[in-house]
Design an enzyme around this catalytic site. Structure first.
Site, PDB file in Angstrom:
ATOM      1  N   TYR A 192       0.843  -1.192   0.000  1.00  0.00           N
ATOM      2  CA  TYR A 192       0.000   0.000   0.000  1.00  0.00           C
ATOM      3  C   TYR A 192       0.882   1.248   0.000  1.00  0.00           C
ATOM      4  O   TYR A 192       1.917   1.300   0.680  1.00  0.00           O
ATOM      5  CB  TYR A 192      -0.870   0.055   1.251  1.00  0.00           C
ATOM      6  N   GLU A 223     -11.157  -2.900  -2.214  1.00  0.00           N
ATOM      7  CA  GLU A 223     -12.389  -3.474  -1.665  1.00  0.00           C
ATOM      8  C   GLU A 223     -13.611  -2.581  -1.919  1.00  0.00           C
ATOM      9  O   GLU A 223     -14.465  -2.417  -1.050  1.00  0.00           O
ATOM     10  CB  GLU A 223     -12.236  -3.761  -0.169  1.00  0.00           C
ATOM     11  N   GLU A 230      -5.784 -10.683  -0.872  1.00  0.00           N
ATOM     12  CA  GLU A 230      -5.463 -10.646   0.556  1.00  0.00           C
ATOM     13  C   GLU A 230      -5.982 -11.943   1.155  1.00  0.00           C
ATOM     14  O   GLU A 230      -7.186 -12.206   1.118  1.00  0.00           O
ATOM     15  CB  GLU A 230      -6.124  -9.463   1.269  1.00  0.00           C
TER      16      GLU A 230
END
EC number: 3.2.1.23
Length: 984
Positions: A82, A188, A287
């Protein structure tokens, strides 16, 4: 189920004519392509074995390489990263990608140096339990409008970020010689309306266009939030915004720290999910559970045995292999620390996550177990192109065993993944397995599974240029094609294993060296070699040259196959075999010497197989060690550890203390503070009173905030005050210097409404001052109502009871607000306590003679605050890695806010009445292992009962002799004190 699988395959063959599918690319580059089986990089199929890593949570760039080397050594070939907008942008249109740990070019360089690909995830929204989900905090005060949509206000805020970070990602793509192979769009984001005019669809198109404008050409990806919606797949209702490679996030463990026997229930529906919704793409778990975060008031990671268990990695990750997953990212693999004020309210300082690599960078058994799968997938090229032959409980003699059966359509190699049907079972089960091989249908007897264990049984499995296994009930760890074909098996100690070579001569002779004795049985398919796994290393040398190693699981945990190449892809002839040490970072052969770099906690034996007859010597971290040659071609010696080294950490003394809450006094001069004079807010959440007291409206976003409200007269009997600064965040109030109440914080409450009661004798006829000091645990995530990351922070409303109104409010927060006056540590390190604003936590600060000789062990007797400073010297040996932390404890019932600053970095937010964390580690670079260190502790009591600590002690977690340089000049990461009087 097997019949259904057969029917499916017949249908597939009729439909396509062949199980093969040509690779697809995105039309921008063919360097990264894909089909329904796997990803291909530069024309070569790749099993993406990835670990999640967040550089922001380890603010020492040199240590990124330490982590990367550990991941590479433990079988990983990729990291997923990230990039938090919040860390790089302290104010609008200002970006820092060069200062200290903000220099992300070093991240890419270290990844390439370590031999790791990179999956880039720059948002704009990330989540990751980081404050505001990674949104820049200056934008999270309400000015983004409807976040994560096509709202024009939001678009104007995030696009410059994507353009800036995107340029750096683009420069480091595989197409430019860099390590980036995938680029994730958003995070997401659930697609709920399949309409090209839907605001989320337009937003995803905008994100794609922004990355394209920045020059990013590698395939795009996204991560579905569990199996809740179906989002952004080209194979399902694609109306726009779809990515090239669909991914799924899954955290299926349902584990309990309090009850290790709960949960552990496998999901066996991944294959069906991907077949339904991304059937032209490889199966990508973007993930997958490497642990789980813990909240304020929850459990501490070290005490959560269920999340730390290597059994989880064994059973769950192999289940993913059985489901045909070929892109597998473990979140987190290294969690790190929510230092400063970077955490979202749902987590505390530690972001250890129960991950395979501990917050202290130590290797857990969970990582050792994960390595066994990483090394297996690295060499198992036939695994990269398989179809589902079948699955269920009918493959074995015992229906308590579940089997996945995968088949490579080109080589006919088979992979049978077996586990208990009830995955939480702790039963020991012996069974036979029905398999299909090139020699026909066979049955392997006497396969043993312990409770919470899984195995991958291979058939028609190539182990080198001239050797193959017909089948094996022992698990393949890896193989190498060196001077001979070398195969490494592992089993739990005491379990039985059997294997048959394919097309091998019937009269093979062999010699065994070790505790696992082999027996041979002639069968119609060839000679079956059976054994019971003993402890330690057993080598078996066959007369056809093949060398087989038999390892028990714990011995396998300390086995490494260091590559002799720097690329993430490693061929079987591009690694050597090393047995014994805690860590092998790398290996190379120079003339007659194999040079190994690694770490060791205790002295251990080491065995090295290079397959090079010219290699006669071994060096460990630059020093030659004594070795002896074995009859089968390896070298054996001993490498030193750190067990004989005494680590003596100094006791902390010579504390100095100063008042860190001088603002309590009604006579404090706040004339230079920011006046709260806004009658409307940029935030859509209406304030409960005016003026607006949201801290974000005045440019203060992180850490402690201090408010001073004035009113006249003696009629007020109290005040209604509502504060919202995140769960567990407390606050306290003083009227004209007298404590009048507050809220101690609650891990279940995001805001508090309190009635403050005034004592008439404390009131003055003019210029009463109500001082309110608030703690802060972060900005919310997008999912928190009513408006997610933009939920206001600070005082929501404050009104007097009994008559009168406030005449003036002022606010003070972190020194400089959005100016980012300490760019090295960055915009989230500090809050607004007086000691922070004055820089008392920074190296080089000279304590005045007026400071008290007082320690945190004495504390404060009432509702007061102190800022404690001391220094200490460390002089650890140069080749040691000694993770060090600070252990705190407080008397039962203590309600206080405590912060720890090591050399200027806030590396601990301690709430003794809420917990759970009380031990706070510092990475080298934040702490000097060989030098002078400045330590500061701020503490303010939330009640008039006062507060003190009963333990403040440096603690060593462990000690390792290391080939990595942990003792450097960290000066550039630790800028010192400068006068900050203007921020008083």
């Amino acid at each position: 189920m097997r019949l259904l699988s057969f029917i499916y395959l017949v249908w597939l063959a009729l439909l396509t004519g062949t199980p093969q599918v040509s690779a697809t690319d995105n039309g921008k580059t063919s360097d990264v392509a894909w089909d329904k089986y796997s990803l291909s990089v530069k024309g070569e199929r790749l099993f993406v074995f990835s670990g999640e890593f967040h550089y922001q949570r380890l603010p020492v760039p040199e240590l990124w390489l330490d982590v990367f080397q550990k991941l590479r050594a433990n079988g990983f070939n990729t990291i997923s990263v990230y990039f938090f907008w919040s860390y790089h942008s302290a104010s609008e249109d200002v970006f820092d990608f060069t200062t200290g740990a903000h220099d992300i070019q070093r991240l890419f360089d270290y990844a390439k140096q370590a031999g790791l690909y990179v999956i880039a995830r720059a948002g704009p929204y990330c989540n990751a339990e980081t404050s505001a989900g990674g949104f820049a905090l200056w934008a999270a005060n309400g000015q983004m409008g409807s976040e994560r949509t096509s709202d024009e206000a939001y678009y104007k805020k995030w696009k410059p970020w994507i353009l800036e970070v995107g340029k750096i990602i683009a420069a480091n793509q595989i197409t430019n010689g860099g390590p980036v192979i995938l680029n994730q769009h958003e995070n997401e984001l659930q697609e709920t309306t399949y309409d090209s005019n839907d605001t989320k669809v337009i937003y995803m198109e905008q994100v794609a266009k922004a990355f394209e404008e920045a020059g990013v050409v590698v395939p795009s990806s996204h991560n579905e939030k569990g199996m809740r919606t179906v989002s952004w797949s080209t194979d399902y209702k694609n109306v726009g915004g779809a990515v090239n490679v669909y991914g799924l996030d899954s955290y299926p463990g349902s584990l309990s720290c309090a009850n290790p026997n709960s949960g552990f229930n496998l999901l066996r529906t991944y294959y069906q999910w991907f077949q339904n919704y991304s059937y032209t793409q490889p199966e990508y778990l973007a993930e997958f559970e490497g642990g789980w975060f813990q909240p304020w008031g929850g459990s501490f990671y070290d005490s959560c045995a269920s999340e730390l268990s290597p059994e989880f990695a064994d059973v769950y990750y192999k289940n993913n292999i059985g489901s045909r997953v070929t892109l597998h990212n473990i979140y987190m693999t290294f969690g790190g620390t929510n230092w400063g004020h970077s955490a979202a309210p749902v987590v505390y300082t530690s972001y250890d996550y129960g991950s395979p690599l501990r917050e202290t960078r130590e290797i857990r058994d969970k990582l050792k177990q994960t390595k066994l799968l990483g090394l297996f997938t690295r060499v198992s090229k036939d695994l990269l192109k398989t179809y589902m032959e079948g699955n269920g409980t009918s493959y074995t003699s015992d229906d308590s065993i579940y089997t996945w059966a995968l088949r490579n359509p080109d080589s006919d190699a088979g992979f049978y993944v077996v586990a208990h049907n009830t995955s939480s079972s702790r039963e020991v089960t012996t069974f036979s397995l029905n398999i299909t091989t090139s020699a026909g249908a066979l049955t392997i007897p006497d396969i043993e599974l312990d409770g919470r264990q899984s195995k991958i049984i291979v058939t028609d499995y190539s182990i080198g240029s001239e050797s193959s296994l017909l089948y094996s009930s022992a698990e393949v760890l890896t193989y190498a094609t060196l001077d001979v074909d070398v195969l490494v098996f592992y089993l739990n100690a005491g379990q039985k294993g059997a294997f048959v070579f394919k097309d091998a001569p019937a009269d093979l002779k062999y010699q065994t060296y070790g505790n696992s004795n082999l027996s041979a049985l002639e069968t119609s398919q060839g000679t079956q070699y059976s054994y019971t796994q003993g402890e330690g290393v057993t080598a078996v040398k066959f007369s056809n040259g093949v060398l087989v190693y038999l390892l028990d699981k714990e011995t396998a945990w300390n086995f490494f196959a260091p590559p002799t190449v720097s690329s993430p892809t490693v061929a079987p002839n591009e690694h050597i075999l090393v047995f014994g040490p805690y860590l092998v970072r790398g290996a190379s052969i120079k003339h007659d010497t194999v040079e190994i770099v690694g770490d060791n906690s205790n002295s251990t034996s080491i065995e090295i197989y290079t397959g090079d007859e010219h290699v006669k010597k071994v060096s460990w971290n630059g020093n030659l060690i004594d070795t002896r040659a074995t009859a089968y071609g390896s070298l054996i010696g001993t490498v030193p550890g750190a067990e004989d080294i005494e680590i003596s950490l100094p006791s902390l003394s010579s504390w100095k203390a100063q008042d860190t809450l001088p603002e309590i006094s009604p006579d404090y001069d706040d004339s230079r503070w920011t006046i709260c004079n806004k009658t409307t807010s940029v935030n859509s959440v209406a304030p409960l009173s005016l003026p607006v007291l949201y801290s974000g409206d005045y440019g203060y976003h992180t850490g402690t905030k201090i408010y001073r409200g004035r009113f006249d007269g003696q009629n007020a009997t109290g005040a209604n005050v509502t504060v919202q600064n995140g769960v567990a965040a407390g606050w306290a109030a003083w009227l004209n210097g007298a404590y009048v109440g507050g809220f101690s914080g609650d891990p279940d409450k995001v805001a508090s409404w309190e009635v403050l009661k005034f004592n008439h004798s404390s009131l003055r006829s003019r210029d009463n001052v109500l001082t309110i000091i608030t703690d802060y645990t972060g900005h919310d995530q997008n999912s928190q109502k009513p408006i997610g990351t933009q939920n206001p922070r600070g005082i929501m409303g404050a009104t007097l009871i009994g008559g009168g109104n406030f005449t003036l409010w002022r606010i003070q927060g972190n020194a400089g607000g959005e100016k980012n006056i300490d760019p090295v540590r960055g915009p989230m390190n500090e809050g607004g306590l007086y000691g922070e604003r004055m820089g008392w936590h920074l190296p080089g600060y000279q304590v005045p003679e007026s400071a008290l000789d007082s320690s945190p062990l004495e504390g404060v007797s009432g509702a007061e605050g102190r800022f404690y400073t001391t220094s200490f010297q460390l002089d650890l040996e140069e080749d040691l890695d000694v993770p060090i932390g600070l252990q705190l404890s407080a008397p039962a019932g203590t309600e206080a806010v405590v912060q720890i600053f090591m050399n200027g970095y806030q590396f601990g937010h301690y709430l003794p009445h809420i917990g759970p964390q009380s031990l706070f580690p510092f990475p080298p670079g934040v702490i000097y292992n060989r030098g002078q260190n400045s330590l500061a502790i701020s503490m303010w009591a939330l009640t008039d009962a006062g507060a003190r600590l009963e333990q403040v002690e440096l603690k060593a977690y462990a000690k390792y002799r290391s080939g990595f340089d942990f003792n450097r000049d960290w000066t550039y990461l630790q800028p010192g004190w400068k006068d900050r009087t203007e921020y008083a």
